[in-house]
Design a protein around this motif. Structure first.
Motif, PDB file in Angstrom:
ATOM      1  N   LEU A  46      -1.031  -8.019  -9.510  1.00  0.00           N
ATOM      2  CA  LEU A  46       0.151  -7.182  -9.305  1.00  0.00           C
ATOM      3  C   LEU A  46      -0.194  -5.939  -8.495  1.00  0.00           C
ATOM      4  O   LEU A  46       0.503  -5.589  -7.536  1.00  0.00           O
ATOM      5  CB  LEU A  46       0.742  -6.804 -10.660  1.00  0.00           C
ATOM      6  N   LEU A  47      -1.271  -5.268  -8.865  1.00  0.00           N
ATOM      7  CA  LEU A  47      -1.663  -4.057  -8.148  1.00  0.00           C
ATOM      8  C   LEU A  47      -2.184  -4.375  -6.750  1.00  0.00           C
ATOM      9  O   LEU A  47      -2.072  -3.537  -5.836  1.00  0.00           O
ATOM     10  CB  LEU A  47      -2.710  -3.293  -8.954  1.00  0.00           C
ATOM     11  N   ARG A  48      -2.737  -5.563  -6.578  1.00  0.00           N
ATOM     12  CA  ARG A  48      -3.134  -5.964  -5.221  1.00  0.00           C
ATOM     13  C   ARG A  48      -1.898  -6.127  -4.336  1.00  0.00           C
ATOM     14  O   ARG A  48      -1.906  -5.759  -3.148  1.00  0.00           O
ATOM     15  CB  ARG A  48      -3.927  -7.271  -5.275  1.00  0.00           C
ATOM     16  N   ALA A  49      -0.820  -6.662  -4.925  1.00  0.00           N
ATOM     17  CA  ALA A  49       0.431  -6.775  -4.172  1.00  0.00           C
ATOM     18  C   ALA A  49       0.987  -5.397  -3.838  1.00  0.00           C
ATOM     19  O   ALA A  49       1.546  -5.192  -2.746  1.00  0.00           O
ATOM     20  CB  ALA A  49       1.450  -7.585  -4.975  1.00  0.00           C
ATOM     21  N   VAL A  50       0.822  -4.433  -4.742  1.00  0.00           N
ATOM     22  CA  VAL A  50       1.259  -3.063  -4.471  1.00  0.00           C
ATOM     23  C   VAL A  50       0.467  -2.483  -3.296  1.00  0.00           C
ATOM     24  O   VAL A  50       1.029  -1.817  -2.418  1.00  0.00           O
ATOM     25  CB  VAL A  50       1.094  -2.192  -5.730  1.00  0.00           C
ATOM     26  N   SER A  51      -0.825  -2.756  -3.261  1.00  0.00           N
ATOM     27  CA  SER A  51      -1.672  -2.205  -2.196  1.00  0.00           C
ATOM     28  C   SER A  51      -1.395  -2.833  -0.836  1.00  0.00           C
ATOM     29  O   SER A  51      -1.849  -2.309   0.184  1.00  0.00           O
ATOM     30  CB  SER A  51      -3.145  -2.401  -2.559  1.00  0.00           C
ATOM     31  N   ARG A  52      -0.631  -3.932  -0.816  1.00  0.00           N
ATOM     32  CA  ARG A  52      -0.316  -4.592   0.450  1.00  0.00           C
ATOM     33  C   ARG A  52       1.179  -4.516   0.772  1.00  0.00           C
ATOM     34  O   ARG A  52       1.639  -5.157   1.715  1.00  0.00           O
ATOM     35  CB  ARG A  52      -0.744  -6.055   0.395  1.00  0.00           C
ATOM     36  N   ALA A  53       1.923  -3.753   0.007  1.00  0.00           N
ATOM     37  CA  ALA A  53       3.375  -3.705   0.174  1.00  0.00           C
ATOM     38  C   ALA A  53       3.757  -2.879   1.399  1.00  0.00           C
ATOM     39  O   ALA A  53       2.918  -2.247   2.047  1.00  0.00           O
ATOM     40  CB  ALA A  53       4.025  -3.139  -1.086  1.00  0.00           C
ATOM     41  N   SER A  54       5.054  -2.854   1.671  1.00  0.00           N
ATOM     42  CA  SER A  54       5.554  -2.176   2.877  1.00  0.00           C
ATOM     43  C   SER A  54       5.462  -0.665   2.783  1.00  0.00           C
ATOM     44  O   SER A  54       5.603   0.021   3.793  1.00  0.00           O
ATOM     45  CB  SER A  54       7.013  -2.581   3.121  1.00  0.00           C
ATOM     46  N   PHE A  55       5.219  -0.127   1.561  1.00  0.00           N
ATOM     47  CA  PHE A  55       5.240   1.321   1.367  1.00  0.00           C
ATOM     48  C   PHE A  55       3.854   1.921   1.224  1.00  0.00           C
ATOM     49  O   PHE A  55       3.712   3.053   0.748  1.00  0.00           O
ATOM     50  CB  PHE A  55       6.080   1.669   0.134  1.00  0.00           C
ATOM     51  N   VAL A  56       2.820   1.216   1.598  1.00  0.00           N
ATOM     52  CA  VAL A  56       1.453   1.716   1.386  1.00  0.00           C
ATOM     53  C   VAL A  56       1.190   3.010   2.143  1.00  0.00           C
ATOM     54  O   VAL A  56       0.379   3.841   1.720  1.00  0.00           O
ATOM     55  CB  VAL A  56       0.413   0.640   1.775  1.00  0.00           C
ATOM     56  N   GLY A  57       1.853   3.215   3.259  1.00  0.00           N
ATOM     57  CA  GLY A  57       1.605   4.419   4.039  1.00  0.00           C
ATOM     58  C   GLY A  57       2.337   5.646   3.540  1.00  0.00           C
ATOM     59  O   GLY A  57       1.989   6.768   3.929  1.00  0.00           O
ATOM     60  N   THR A  58       3.347   5.464   2.687  1.00  0.00           N
ATOM     61  CA  THR A  58       4.150   6.597   2.208  1.00  0.00           C
ATOM     62  C   THR A  58       3.988   6.874   0.725  1.00  0.00           C
ATOM     63  O   THR A  58       4.404   7.941   0.266  1.00  0.00           O
ATOM     64  CB  THR A  58       5.636   6.338   2.503  1.00  0.00           C
ATOM     65  N   LEU A  59       3.425   5.956  -0.033  1.00  0.00           N
ATOM     66  CA  LEU A  59       3.315   6.122  -1.487  1.00  0.00           C
ATOM     67  C   LEU A  59       2.359   7.261  -1.827  1.00  0.00           C
ATOM     68  O   LEU A  59       1.193   7.255  -1.430  1.00  0.00           O
ATOM     69  CB  LEU A  59       2.829   4.821  -2.131  1.00  0.00           C
ATOM     70  N   THR A  60       2.848   8.252  -2.565  1.00  0.00           N
ATOM     71  CA  THR A  60       2.027   9.403  -2.955  1.00  0.00           C
ATOM     72  C   THR A  60       1.868   9.538  -4.458  1.00  0.00           C
ATOM     73  O   THR A  60       0.989  10.272  -4.906  1.00  0.00           O
ATOM     74  CB  THR A  60       2.639  10.707  -2.411  1.00  0.00           C
TER      75      THR A  60
END
Length: 570
Positions: free
Chosen positions: A344-358
């Motif tokens: 699940l967290l690997r999918a988060v790290s590859r999602a469309s928002f990786v550049g903006t997630l703070t």
């Protein structure tokens, strides 16, 4: 001027109408909008703010109307202050001090229904004047049964229009006995709605509300729906809401049909909170192949299973997402759950928002209600599960809460890897469950604080479980050539859960280490909590912490930074 005790709101006295002779040639005139902006700073949801604003309304005739406008914006959890306008002053003053608020409401309603005071044009005009000032009505319970005919009568007197034309926000309890009453209060200016659904409320009644709300109040941008039912409940269609910026569906509320999602708010939705149960089936037939929310900034998912969360994250397209909160619930007998969580967290790290997630919050909750007395055969290393998130370099706030009995955190080397991955980190919170014994296996020591201090120069808040088994490396080796950090590290809050504290780690060593690493940490910013139930806590651990705080306070006084009273023990 008419004024009651407590939270009762004052009424304007017609004799206070401004006259040029009363003002004087040297009086300072402020524009009305400036006065309104000033009085809007009062928090009229609290008694102190209401009292201050009411006092300002008596200062002079120029202040009266702007102060009363601010005061009446939030009349409290009932419409009782409005009802008092319909009653004679002597009647209100006769029993307001002798009865509780619920008794006041009932007596007031019975008196109004008996006398029908709204037939007097002067009374009705004054009622509408102050009703137009009301912006917020946060009901704290269902509408009283005797209040329903009064509300309907007032709406009828107003030509079947709401008597709250400027209403902005409303918290409403929907129960079977108040069916169709909400439509009497809703105004076109309404923007925020919190709808609380009773367990016995029929689904058809809820569907009717969600059908007429966007038509009567097309400007609704913030919608929260809460259910008191302990079981899952499906939400009717929300597709009529076209301006939503915030949608919250907690407490077992489900979007069971893809067509029920408010797609008309797809471009405007910025904050979404919902359970993802059933999203695997929900998103599968999506012809676009992804769940597109281009304006989304904040997303709160769960509690639900890892598989449902994974299905949603894979199809979610939210390129502006900044804040993500995920809550996983699972049973202890799922041996493959740690692998699923890492996927699940690997999918988060590859999602469309990786550049903006703070900011990310990851919570894992075990559904097992009967804890085992036996020690788990294997442990779950939390930092190993969240390792895929190390690629998210833009993270500023990280919170991980792992509420399972077999969880361990990691070693000092794992914390070093965390610090190097998230150099711009400002806040980190690592929470693990309580234990029935003090242990040191799988937890970092004081060296982990040195890693965070060295590689995270923006860190202001840390909460972490530690073990004090060995002295920190710089104390152990006495290496004077070690490169120490500058005295400007901004850490202001340090919360420690000590899993084990050996005698070879003296309290003054701990205090000196923390002070060297974080010289700007105040004494009231250093906190300690027992990692086991308080009733089982050992007294000598408390003694060690008291000695540590005394040494830390002495160091602060010695460096001239001042000292404050230490925080009491939890």
């Amino acid at each position: 001027m008419k004024m009651q005790e407590g939270s009762v709101l004052p009424l304007a006295d017609p004799q206070l109408t401004p006259r040029a002779s009363d003002i004087g040639s040297k009086a300072i005139h402020l524009y009305e909008d400036v006065l309104i902006a000033i009085f809007d700073c009062f928090d009229t949801s609290e008694s102190v703010g209401r009292t201050a604003c009411a006092s300002c309304s008596r200062v002079c005739s120029l202040w009266t109307e702007p102060a009363l406008r601010a005061l009446w914006k939030n009349i409290g959890a009932t419409l009782l202050p409005l009802y008092w306008i319909l009653l004679p002053d002597d009647f209100v003053g006769a029993w307001v001090d002798r009865h509780g608020r619920q008794e006041q409401l009932e007596l007031c309603i019975f008196k109004i229904l008996k006398d029908v005071p709204w037939t007097d044009p002067a009374i009705w005009e004054r009622f509408l004047l102050y009703a137009a000032y009301v912006h917020h009505v946060p009901f704290q319970g269902c509408l009283h049964t005797c209040e329903i005919p009064l509300v309907r009568s007032l709406v009828s007197r107003n030509g079947q229009k709401t008597f709250l034309p400027q209403l902005r926000s409303l918290a409403w309890f929907e129960a079977p006995h108040v069916a169709s009453v909400l439509a009497c209060l809703v105004s076109p200016s309404l923007t925020t709605v919190k709808l609380m659904i009773n367990t016995l409320t029929p689904s058809a009644q809820v569907e009717e509300i969600l059908h007429f709300l966007p038509h009567l109040a097309p400007m609704i941008s913030d919608l929260t729906i809460v259910s008191s039912s302990p079981s899952d409940r499906s939400i009717p269609s929300l597709c009529s809401f076209g301006r939503l910026r915030r949608l919250s569906l907690p407490n077992h509320l489900l979007i069971s049909d893809l067509s029920a999602f408010p797609w008309s708010s797809q471009e405007t939705l910025m904050h979404l909170r919902c359970s993802t149960t059933g999203f695997r089936q929900l998103l599968h037939p999506n012809p676009a192949g992804h769940f597109d929310l281009p304006s989304l900034r904040i997303l709160q998912l769960g509690p639900t299973s890892t598989d449902d969360l994974l299905s949603l994250i894979k199809q979610l397209h939210a390129p502006c997402l900044r804040n993500l909160a995920i809550k996983v619930e699972y049973k202890d007998d799922h041996l493959s759950e740690p692998l699923a969580q890492r996927a699940l967290l690997r999918a988060v790290s590859r999602a469309s928002f990786v550049g903006t997630l703070t900011c990310i919050t990851f919570t894992v909750q075990s559904l097992s209600r009967i804890p085992s007395r036996d020690a788990p055969e294997t442990s779950t290393m939390v930092l190993d599960i969240i390792r895929p998130l190390f690629s998210l370099r833009a993270l500023r706030e990280v919170s991980v809460s792992y509420r399972t009995r077999d969880a361990t955190l990691g070693t000092d080397d794992d914390i070093l890897e965390v610090a190097r991955a998230w150099n711009d980190l400002e806040s980190i919170r690592l929470t693990l469950p309580a234990s029935k014994k003090y242990d040191c296996g799988g937890f970092p020591g004081l060296d982990s604080l040195a890693h965070l201090a060295e590689h995270c120069p923006r860190l202001t808040s840390v909460s972490i479980p530690l073990v004090f088994v060995h002295p920190p490396s710089h104390v152990r080796s006495r290496d004077e050539s070690s490169v120490w950090l500058p005295a400007s590290h901004p850490l202001k809050s340090l919360r420690l859960k000590i899993r084990q504290w050996n005698d070879e780690v003296a309290p003054d060593v701990v205090a000196r280490c923390i002070n060297d690493l974080f010289p700007n940490l105040p004494t009231n910013g250093l906190h300690y909590r027992h990692p086991i139930p308080a009733i089982m806590a050992l007294d000598h651990y408390k003694t060690k912490w008291i000695l540590t705080m005394e040494a830390f306070q002495a160091l602060k006084m010695g460096t001239g930074r001042g000292a404050r009273d230490p925080e009491p023990l939890d």
